[in-house]
Design an enzyme around this catalytic site. Structure first.
Site, PDB file in Angstrom:
ATOM      1  N   ALA A 121       0.802  -1.231   0.000  1.00 17.52           N
ATOM      2  CA  ALA A 121       0.000   0.000   0.000  1.00 17.52           C
ATOM      3  C   ALA A 121       0.830   1.273   0.000  1.00 17.52           C
ATOM      4  CB  ALA A 121      -0.944  -0.016   1.197  1.00 17.52           C
ATOM      5  N   ALA A 122       2.121   1.153   0.299  1.00 14.15           N
ATOM      6  CA  ALA A 122       2.967   2.357   0.244  1.00 14.15           C
ATOM      7  C   ALA A 122       3.658   2.493  -1.107  1.00 14.15           C
ATOM      8  CB  ALA A 122       4.011   2.299   1.362  1.00 14.15           C
ATOM      9  N   ASP A 156      -3.489  -5.604 -20.009  1.00 12.45           N
ATOM     10  CA  ASP A 156      -3.153  -6.048 -21.371  1.00 12.45           C
ATOM     11  C   ASP A 156      -4.348  -5.861 -22.304  1.00 12.45           C
ATOM     12  OD1 ASP A 156      -0.548  -7.333 -20.474  1.00 12.45           O
ATOM     13  OD2 ASP A 156      -1.988  -8.356 -19.212  1.00 12.45           O
ATOM     14  N   HIS A 167       0.613 -13.043 -18.288  1.00 10.63           N
ATOM     15  CA  HIS A 167       0.913 -11.597 -18.305  1.00 10.63           C
ATOM     16  C   HIS A 167       2.418 -11.461 -18.513  1.00 10.63           C
ATOM     17  CE1 HIS A 167       0.930  -7.379 -17.439  1.00 10.63           C
ATOM     18  NE2 HIS A 167       1.708  -7.540 -16.389  1.00 10.63           N
ATOM     19  N   ARG A 193       9.856  -5.117 -11.734  1.00  8.77           N
ATOM     20  CA  ARG A 193      11.085  -5.311 -12.526  1.00  8.77           C
ATOM     21  C   ARG A 193      11.652  -3.953 -12.942  1.00  8.77           C
ATOM     22  NH1 ARG A 193       9.661  -6.926 -18.804  1.00  8.77           N
ATOM     23  NH2 ARG A 193       7.580  -6.073 -18.842  1.00  8.77           N
ATOM     24  N   VAL A 214      -1.736  -9.074  -8.484  1.00  9.10           N
ATOM     25  CA  VAL A 214      -1.135  -8.063  -9.369  1.00  9.10           C
ATOM     26  C   VAL A 214       0.390  -8.198  -9.391  1.00  9.10           C
ATOM     27  CG1 VAL A 214      -0.869  -5.571  -9.746  1.00  9.10           C
ATOM     28  CG2 VAL A 214      -3.042  -6.481  -8.871  1.00  9.10           C
ATOM     29  N   GLY A 215       0.988  -8.430  -8.218  1.00  5.32           N
ATOM     30  CA  GLY A 215       2.452  -8.517  -8.110  1.00  5.32           C
ATOM     31  C   GLY A 215       2.995  -9.542  -9.097  1.00  5.32           C
TER      32      GLY A 215
HETATM   33  P1  NAD Z   1       6.552  -0.613  -5.627  1.00  2.00           P
HETATM   34  O1  NAD Z   1       7.944  -1.094  -5.417  1.00  2.00           O
HETATM   35  O2  NAD Z   1       6.340   0.839  -5.860  1.00  2.00           O
HETATM   36  O3  NAD Z   1       5.658  -1.049  -4.402  1.00  2.00           O
HETATM   37  C1  NAD Z   1       5.687  -2.341  -3.881  1.00  2.00           C
HETATM   38  C2  NAD Z   1       5.285  -2.231  -2.436  1.00  2.00           C
HETATM   39  O4  NAD Z   1       5.165  -3.549  -1.922  1.00  2.00           O
HETATM   40  C3  NAD Z   1       6.326  -1.494  -1.572  1.00  2.00           C
HETATM   41  O5  NAD Z   1       5.698  -0.481  -0.807  1.00  2.00           O
HETATM   42  C4  NAD Z   1       6.871  -2.606  -0.682  1.00  2.00           C
HETATM   43  O6  NAD Z   1       7.272  -2.142   0.609  1.00  2.00           O
HETATM   44  C5  NAD Z   1       5.653  -3.517  -0.601  1.00  2.00           C
HETATM   45  N1  NAD Z   1       5.936  -4.851  -0.100  1.00  2.00           N
HETATM   46  C6  NAD Z   1       7.052  -5.610  -0.279  1.00  2.00           C
HETATM   47  N2  NAD Z   1       6.943  -6.755   0.418  1.00  2.00           N
HETATM   48  C7  NAD Z   1       5.735  -6.730   1.026  1.00  2.00           C
HETATM   49  C8  NAD Z   1       5.051  -7.625   1.897  1.00  2.00           C
HETATM   50  N3  NAD Z   1       5.581  -8.783   2.282  1.00  2.00           N
HETATM   51  N4  NAD Z   1       3.823  -7.277   2.339  1.00  2.00           N
HETATM   52  C9  NAD Z   1       3.261  -6.111   1.981  1.00  2.00           C
HETATM   53  N5  NAD Z   1       3.874  -5.203   1.182  1.00  2.00           N
HETATM   54  C10 NAD Z   1       5.083  -5.531   0.704  1.00  2.00           C
HETATM   55  O7  NAD Z   1       5.934  -1.468  -6.835  1.00  2.00           O
HETATM   56  P2  NAD Z   1       4.649  -1.137  -7.719  1.00  2.00           P
HETATM   57  O8  NAD Z   1       5.058  -0.304  -8.881  1.00  2.00           O
HETATM   58  O9  NAD Z   1       3.526  -0.701  -6.851  1.00  2.00           O
HETATM   59  O10 NAD Z   1       4.353  -2.614  -8.318  1.00  2.00           O
HETATM   60  C11 NAD Z   1       3.954  -3.669  -7.476  1.00  2.00           C
HETATM   61  C12 NAD Z   1       3.923  -4.987  -8.234  1.00  2.00           C
HETATM   62  O11 NAD Z   1       2.929  -4.955  -9.256  1.00  2.00           O
HETATM   63  C13 NAD Z   1       5.238  -5.317  -8.961  1.00  2.00           C
HETATM   64  O12 NAD Z   1       5.516  -6.701  -8.819  1.00  2.00           O
HETATM   65  C14 NAD Z   1       4.922  -4.987 -10.419  1.00  2.00           C
HETATM   66  O13 NAD Z   1       5.752  -5.684 -11.309  1.00  2.00           O
HETATM   67  C15 NAD Z   1       3.488  -5.455 -10.476  1.00  2.00           C
HETATM   68  N6  NAD Z   1       2.692  -4.956 -11.601  1.00  2.00           N
HETATM   69  C16 NAD Z   1       1.822  -5.835 -12.157  1.00  2.00           C
HETATM   70  C17 NAD Z   1       1.009  -5.432 -13.198  1.00  2.00           C
HETATM   71  C18 NAD Z   1       0.048  -6.407 -13.819  1.00  2.00           C
HETATM   72  O14 NAD Z   1      -0.598  -6.047 -14.835  1.00  2.00           O
HETATM   73  N7  NAD Z   1      -0.106  -7.601 -13.305  1.00  2.00           N
HETATM   74  C19 NAD Z   1       1.070  -4.111 -13.660  1.00  2.00           C
HETATM   75  C20 NAD Z   1       1.980  -3.237 -13.073  1.00  2.00           C
HETATM   76  C21 NAD Z   1       2.793  -3.678 -12.043  1.00  2.00           C
HETATM   77  C1  LMR Z   2       3.159  -3.973 -16.892  1.00  2.00           C
HETATM   78  O1  LMR Z   2       2.697  -4.752 -17.723  1.00  2.00           O
HETATM   79  O2  LMR Z   2       3.254  -2.752 -17.112  1.00  2.00           O
HETATM   80  C2  LMR Z   2       3.597  -4.510 -15.559  1.00  2.00           C
HETATM   81  O3  LMR Z   2       3.493  -5.896 -15.503  1.00  2.00           O
HETATM   82  C3  LMR Z   2       4.931  -4.037 -15.142  1.00  2.00           C
HETATM   83  C4  LMR Z   2       6.041  -4.686 -15.941  1.00  2.00           C
HETATM   84  O4  LMR Z   2       6.961  -5.221 -15.337  1.00  2.00           O
HETATM   85  O5  LMR Z   2       5.968  -4.649 -17.170  1.00  2.00           O
END
Ligand code: NAD
Ligand code: LMR
Length: 324
Positions: free
Chosen positions: A11-12, A158, A186, A91, A128-129
């Protein structure tokens, strides 16, 4: 008046900073529903969560019940109606999403065990992660007290990207494009499939497209859009990801009159393994997600779809020790 509890992990982070405000200012739930928002992150960033909580309160959202901030997953998950699993490492330039697998898998394994113990059986979990489909598999295996149908992984980003590129190419409104689906993972093997697309109920415009444009421009553009964003922004997509999570949640709550794409685990669908989260053409109605049957698949489409399945099976193999 009823209340919904939505938990956001990570959430941060970047995505959450858009997502929280999108959900609270949106209209997924009826006007008289209140939302309790649980914000979970790791202990060192609790001060940041306090700042976000203050910002949420300063918006005076009329549907906000209250904000809980915590570093305790059990507290965050126990009463939740929806858990949005965003917390994971993103990534950076030059990486594939699967390169995150070993770093992020342990987060999902631990949180799955807590969901298994503490969450309600009706809780819906959206992953999502990254790599989202395989993290969803780890979660679902280790949180088997919840029905497998409660888990889905995000493919809406996508699908939105594909609709947007097609609408631009054909100079048509995105909302007039229907039945555009994305199969598979994905990742760069996903298959955005326009073979069934209807635009204003007609296939004429799709037939006008050059097959070289579809194969050499459209499909690779969508497959690699995440990397393209990272190349330009230096960080992975956040606002568009949050918007897609909003859409995904909205579809789960309110259904959809279009075909949708989500990663789900299903038996006997299109000759795809039943032990991976795979994106199929889906109908979502009255709280039920079902695979659209009998979609015609050309030989070329089948090749793309099987390539994506192969990648997901390889990812599964890497984390097989984490599957219960
Ligand atoms: P970010 O680094 O800005 O935020 C990730 C957050 O997760 C941080 O605040 C971190 O402290 C927290 N975190 C780490 N371990 C944790 C835990 N055990 N419990 C709770 N929180 C924890 O990253 P972001 O840009 O917000 O992206 C988050 C994830 O979403 C990444 O893996 C990214 O690749 C993924 N993502 C997926 C899609 C999709 O379409 N599926 C799209 C965009 C991003
Ligand atoms: C995206 O599709 O934008 C996310 O999955 C982030 C990434 O690593 O590409």
């Amino acid at each position: 008046m009823s209340k919904k509890i939505i938990t956001i992990t990570g959430a941060a982070g970047n995505i959450a900073y858009s997502l929280i405000f999108r959900i609270l200012s949106g209209n997924i739930f009826p006007q008289d529903n209140k939302i309790q928002i649980n914000l979970l992150d790791i202990t060192p960033v609790l001060p940041s969560l306090t700042g976000i909580k203050y910002e949420i309160e300063d918006c005076a959202f009329r549907n906000l019940d209250h904000v809980m901030i915590t570093d305790d997953p059990e507290l965050a998950f126990s009463e939740s109606d929806y858990i949005l699993m965003v917390g994971a490492k993103p990534r950076t330039k030059g990486m594939q999403r699967a390169d995150l697998l070993l770093d992020n898998a342990s987060i999902f394994k631990k949180q799955a065990e807590i969901i298994n113990k503490a969450a309600k059986k009706t809780t819906k979990v959206i992953v999502v992660g990254n790599p989202a489909n395989t993290n969803a598999l780890i979660l679902q295996h280790n949180a088997h007290n919840l029905p497998a149908e409660n888990f889905s992984s995000l493919m809406k980003l996508d699908q939105n990207r594909a609709k947007s590129v097609l609408s631009d190419k054909l100079n048509q409104k995105v909302e007039d494009i229907k039945k555009l689906i994305v199969w598979g993972n994905h990742s760069a093997t996903q298959y955005p499939d326009i073979n069934h697309v209807l635009i204003n109920n007609s296939r004429d415009l799709i037939h006008s497209l050059d097959s070289r444009w579809i194969e050499k421009k459209f499909i690779p553009r969508i497959q690699n859009r995440g990397a393209e964003i990272i190349e330009h922004r230096g960080k992975s997509s956040a606002a568009s990801a949050a918007s897609a999570i909003y859409d995904h949640l909205n579809i789960l709550v309110n259904g959809s009159n279009d075909w949708e794409s989500m990663g789900v685990i299903r038996k006997n669908s299109y000759d795809i393994s039943s032990d991976i989260f795979f994106s199929f053409p889906l109908k979502v109605e009255q709280n039920k997600i079902s695979v659209v049957d009998n979609v015609e698949i050309s030989d070329l489409s089948y090749k793309y779809i099987k390539e994506s399945e192969k990648e997901l099976l390889t990812e599964r193999n890497i984390i097989r020790d984490l599957l219960d």
